[in-house]
Design an enzyme around this catalytic site. Structure first.
Site, PDB file in Angstrom:
ATOM      1  N   ASN A   9      42.710  48.968  40.967  1.00 35.11           N
ATOM      2  CA  ASN A   9      42.007  47.522  40.690  1.00 35.11           C
ATOM      3  C   ASN A   9      40.615  48.023  40.575  1.00 35.11           C
ATOM      4  OD1 ASN A   9      40.858  45.228  40.690  1.00 35.11           O
ATOM      5  ND2 ASN A   9      41.595  44.677  42.801  1.00 35.11           N
ATOM      6  N   LYS A  11      38.242  46.109  39.912  1.00 32.27           N
ATOM      7  CA  LYS A  11      37.650  44.742  40.169  1.00 32.27           C
ATOM      8  C   LYS A  11      36.418  44.575  39.173  1.00 32.27           C
ATOM      9  CE  LYS A  11      38.614  45.669  44.957  1.00 32.27           C
ATOM     10  NZ  LYS A  11      38.498  45.504  46.595  1.00 32.27           N
ATOM     11  N   HIS A  94      44.600  38.183  44.539  1.00 29.18           N
ATOM     12  CA  HIS A  94      43.635  39.072  45.238  1.00 29.18           C
ATOM     13  C   HIS A  94      42.898  38.267  46.393  1.00 29.18           C
ATOM     14  CE1 HIS A  94      40.912  42.115  46.200  1.00 29.18           C
ATOM     15  NE2 HIS A  94      41.730  42.966  45.924  1.00 29.18           N
ATOM     16  N   GLU A  96      39.894  38.640  46.986  1.00 23.10           N
ATOM     17  CA  GLU A  96      38.523  38.258  46.830  1.00 23.10           C
ATOM     18  C   GLU A  96      38.547  36.990  46.119  1.00 23.10           C
ATOM     19  OE1 GLU A  96      37.768  42.165  45.145  1.00 23.10           O
ATOM     20  OE2 GLU A  96      37.569  42.994  47.136  1.00 23.10           O
ATOM     21  N   GLU A 166      47.458  43.632  51.573  1.00 20.13           N
ATOM     22  CA  GLU A 166      46.065  44.027  51.652  1.00 20.13           C
ATOM     23  C   GLU A 166      45.427  43.322  52.796  1.00 20.13           C
ATOM     24  OE1 GLU A 166      44.794  45.916  47.715  1.00 20.13           O
ATOM     25  OE2 GLU A 166      44.156  43.862  47.663  1.00 20.13           O
ATOM     26  N   GLY A 172      37.509  47.963  51.161  1.00 22.18           N
ATOM     27  CA  GLY A 172      36.215  48.268  51.042  1.00 22.18           C
ATOM     28  C   GLY A 172      35.210  48.560  52.107  1.00 22.18           C
ATOM     29  N   SER A 213      41.015  50.563  51.360  1.00 22.70           N
ATOM     30  CA  SER A 213      40.420  51.841  51.575  1.00 22.70           C
ATOM     31  C   SER A 213      41.595  53.040  51.591  1.00 22.70           C
ATOM     32  CB  SER A 213      39.793  51.724  53.285  1.00 22.70           C
ATOM     33  OG  SER A 213      38.856  50.826  53.142  1.00 22.70           O
TER      34      SER A 213
HETATM   35  P1  13P Z   1      39.727  49.134  48.249  1.00 19.58           P
HETATM   36  O1  13P Z   1      40.499  50.322  48.112  1.00 19.58           O
HETATM   37  O2  13P Z   1      38.169  49.550  47.745  1.00 19.58           O
HETATM   38  O3  13P Z   1      39.526  49.063  49.792  1.00 19.58           O
HETATM   39  O4  13P Z   1      40.032  47.996  47.893  1.00 19.58           O
HETATM   40  C1  13P Z   1      41.266  47.845  47.863  1.00 19.58           C
HETATM   41  C2  13P Z   1      41.531  46.414  46.986  1.00 19.58           C
HETATM   42  O5  13P Z   1      41.371  45.372  47.239  1.00 19.58           O
HETATM   43  C3  13P Z   1      42.551  46.909  45.947  1.00 19.58           C
HETATM   44  O6  13P Z   1      42.868  45.520  45.337  1.00 19.58           O
END
Ligand code: 13P
Length: 258
Positions: A9, A11, A94, A96, A166, A172, A213
């Site tokens: 992903n 983002k 997601h 976010e 997640e 992150g 992560s």
């Molecule tokens: P990270 O791997 O950067 O922690 O992000 C995970 C994520 O949100 C994947 O959709």
């Protein structure tokens, strides 16, 4: 035994030229790993360019969101009709989107139905935040998200989904869940809820990823868990060598445990 699915992903990262360069860098390494489904999820603006680069490969493409209507006066939105000729997967719900843009289980539910109606495979994200985790609410929160997102779907539809667990506190932050912890939430809460709503076979058939992560150093810990069928990778999917390594290790671990 499921085929593991590793998705990157990206983002809100990578303009078209950067996306093309990144795909060129990771494509040979990714393409040669057998036994793993590999999916790249660049931003909408790079989908067409990346699609072309992936055509001669085993690597699939996904979008990061979608609206549920097919067309009309919805300024700024992207429809399933626009995606279905571009990609095979779409990330929905997601954290976010939930956190910053008001995404809800009810909206995710509509989006899942629209995606399935157009033969797009949804990657449905669920997960609790830190406060909920510390208050012992993980099961209630994640179970509730699963129920809300899957409302009205048939068992057959659910079997074709990907779910990504997640936990927000792991995204992150460089502080991933433990393999054992993620395995427990996925087995007991996610598959448990699907088992209650449908049946055991459906709960076992749906593929469930862990995300938060994930990197080349910790991916084996997740992939060696029985309930975990893959990873949804954020930051590390923006580095070609790391993402190829994550896919390679995932294939090895699943091969060894099969
Ligand atoms: P990270 O791997 O950067 O922690 O992000 C995970 C994520 O949100 C994947 O959709």
């Amino acid at each position: 035994m499921h085929t593991p699915l590793i998705a990157g992903n990206w983002k809100m990262n990578k303009a078209i030229e950067e996306a093309v360069n990144l795909v060129r860098e990771m494509r040979p390494g990714l393409n040669e790993v057998p036994g793993v489904d590999k999916v790249l999820c660049p931003p909408f603006t790079a989908l067409a360019a990346v699609k072309e680069l992936l055509e001669p490969t085993t690597i699939k493409l996904g979008a990061q969101n979608m609206y549920w209507e097919e067309k009309g006066a919805y300024t700024g939105e992207i429809s399933p009709l626009m995606l279905k000729d571009l990609c095979q997967y779409v990330i929905l719900g997601h954290s976010e989107q939930r956190q910053y843009f008001g995404e809800t289980d009810d909206r995710v539910n509509k989006k899942i139905k629209a995606a399935l109606a157009h033969s797009l495979i949804p990657i449905v994200c669920v997960g609790e935040n830190l406060a909920q985790n510390e208050a012992g609410q993980t099961e209630a929160v994640v179970g509730g998200q699963v129920r809300g997102c899957l409302a009205g779907l048939s068992a057959e539809q659910v079997r074709g989904l990907i779910i990504a667990y997640e936990p927000l506190w792991a995204i992150g932050t460089g502080r991933p869940a433990t393999g054992v912890g993620a395995n427990a939430v996925i087995g007991q809460t996610i598959r448990g809820t699907i088992g209650d709503l449908y049946d055991k076979a459906t709960a076992q058939t749906v593929r469930v990823q862990y995300g938060g992560s994930v990197n080349p150093k910790n991916v084996a810990e997740f992939m060696s868990q029985v309930e975990i069928d893959g990873a949804l990778v954020g930051g590390a999917s923006l580095k070609a060598a790391d993402f190829v390594e994550i896919v390679r290790i995932s294939a090895q671990v699943k091969e060894a445990s099969s």
